[in-house]
Design an enzyme around this catalytic site. Structure first.
Site, PDB file in Angstrom:
ATOM      1  CG  ASP A 237     -12.021  -3.356  -0.916  1.00  0.00           C
ATOM      2  OD1 ASP A 237     -11.085  -4.181  -0.869  1.00  0.00           O
ATOM      3  OD2 ASP A 237     -11.844  -2.148  -1.160  1.00  0.00           O
TER       4      ASP A 237
ATOM      5  CG  ASP B 118      -1.990  -1.022   1.207  1.00  0.00           C
ATOM      6  OD1 ASP B 118      -2.221  -1.597   0.131  1.00  0.00           O
ATOM      7  OD2 ASP B 118      -2.611  -1.269   2.252  1.00  0.00           O
TER       8      ASP B 118
END
Lengths: 261, 199
Positions: free
Chosen positions: A130, A11
């Site tokens: 997600d 990330d």
């Protein structure tokens, strides 16, 4: 033969690797290009960069990170986060990404998946999902969330996965928000359900706390690839150790190390 | 060394990996540059028909065809290998360059498509120059849903729902179904073999 890929996920925020728990509480984990090179040496099969920045300035920083990585690291690179248009995808591919991962923008406008697949090929059209388990449902059901996991969509995860495949997605990255950052292991029931419902490669993501979770994702979940972040970034487990443990458990993985002579 | 840039996908990695392997490689966009190069690389990703039509639209089709048949070192990668055949089931009616006999067909039923993974190569021609020093335990990265036929030019295969042609070699004309530019240390070693053969 079928070999399961091990994929460290980085990330990236403002040019640095960070890692949060359930999308919050970020810790600095280093320079993305350095980490990428280290993971390549350790035997990572691919890398995922996930751009979690918001500002235009930081977006330019991300482009620079992708370009520098492509000059140093010769394994496949997927870039996701903030890819909204065909032009965003084109830019990342030109800079050296091999695949682009779309998430919220694909939910808002599913044709984006077919545009990317039609223009650059299914092999570079990845859909990141997600999802969160619907605790109010009697039978197992999962719902797709967008905007970094903040906004429920009402869409069933299995239906969305099948739709993405029909739109031309070449790979699905399945992130369990219930497990993300918790170290409790993948949501294996979710992984298996999506693997059984689709015929494109499925990457399990979210919740890895140790190498046993990677084995379970491959064996019980049936995932084609397993993705993890924190266990690799903070030096608890090297990619090489993870792959050795998977091989000992009977999972076919690319062995670590230089080619034999 | 010219890497043919005809507007598809990620070509930067191929260029950078060839440079890392010792080549003076650069992306080119004109037939004249392809014609003037000592060695030519034809990458390709995605759909066979699209690669074929984009190569034609770029004005470099004849230059690529001529380079591949000229005796100059030539390397096709992924769809760039498939384009060396006569055509593909993926795009009926669309021609390939036709330097090798046969047509490209879909991967077998019963396996996940695309094959998007590393696979172990079996080097089937012991004297292969491409695989010199790298024939044992060679794992390479594949992304494809279609495969070229196995023929006399095949020098390596992998198993994915059946035998898949992984690399070909016919004199200075070489190609790989896998991506050497994405196959880490093994891929760089193979590219270095190609670069040395160009000297």
């Amino acid at each position: 033969m079928r070999a399961v890929r091990v994929i460290p996920c980085l990330d990236v925020d403002a040019g640095r690797v960070v890692k949060g728990v359930r999308f919050t509480g970020l810790r600095d984990a280093g320079d993305p290009v350095e980490l990428a090179a280290r993971y390549d040496l350790e035997g990572a099969d691919e890398l995922v960069f996930y751009d979690i920045t918001a500002s235009a300035q930081d977006r330019r920083t991300m482009y620079d990170v992708v370009a520098r990585t492509a000059e140093e690291v010769f394994i496949p690179l997927t870039v996701g986060g903030g890819v909204r248009t065909l032009d965003d995808a084109r830019k990342l591919l030109r800079l050296g990404a091999d695949k682009v991962s779309v998430n919220s923008a694909a939910v808002a406008r599913p044709e984006l998946v077919s545009e990317i697949a039609g223009t650059f090929g299914s092999q570079c059209a990845v859909v990141g999902m997600d999802v969160r388990r619907d605790t109010g449902s009697a039978s197992p059901r999962w719902e797709v969330y967008v905007r970094g996991g903040r906004t429920p969509t009402g869409t069933d995860a299995l239906e969305w996965a099948c739709r993405c495949e029909a739109l031309g997605a070449g790979e699905l990255v399945l992130n369990s928000m219930d497990r993300d950052g918790t170290r409790q292991g993948f949501d294996l029931e979710l992984t298996r359900a999506v693997v059984d419902a689709t015929s494109v490669p499925v990457v399990a993501s979210g919740g890895v706390g140790g190498v046993g979770d990677l084995v379970d994702g491959a064996v019980i979940g049936g995932a084609d690839a397993v993705l993890a972040a924190s266990i690799f970034h903070f030096g608890e487990v090297s990619v090489a150790q993870a792959k050795q443990a998977m091989a000992r458990a009977g999972v076919v993985v690319r062995p670590v190390g230089p080619p034999a002579r | 060394m010219a890497v043919i840039d005809y507007g598809i996908g990620n070509l930067r990695s191929a260029e950078k990996a060839l440079c890392r392997a010792g080549a003076d490689a650069r992306l080119v966009t004109t037939a004249a540059e392809v014609g003037a190069a000592d060695a030519v690389v034809l990458p390709g990703v995605g759909n066979f028909g699209r690669c074929s039509s984009e190569l034609a639209a770029s004005g470099m089709w004849e230059a690529a065809e001529q380079a591949a048949g000229s005796g100059r070192p030539f390397l096709g990668i992924c769809v760039g290998m498939q384009l060396l055949y006569q055509g593909s089931e993926e795009s009926p009616g669309v021609p390939g360059l036709g330097l090798f006999e046969g047509r490209v067909s879909m991967l077998a039923e019963g396996v996940r498509r695309p094959q998007m993974q590393w696979n172990l190569l079996e080097v089937t021609r012991p004297g292969s120059v491409l695989f010199a020093g790298c024939s044992e335990g060679a794992w390479a990265y594949f992304v494809h849903s279609y495969r070229a036929p196995v023929g006399p030019e095949t020098v390596a295969t992998c198993d994915y729902g059946g035998t898949v042609a992984a690399a070909v070699e016919a004199g200075p004309l070489w190609a790989t179904q896998f991506h050497p530019e994405k196959s880490s240390a093994l891929g760089l070693a193979l590219l270095a073999n190609f670069v040395r053969s160009c000297a």
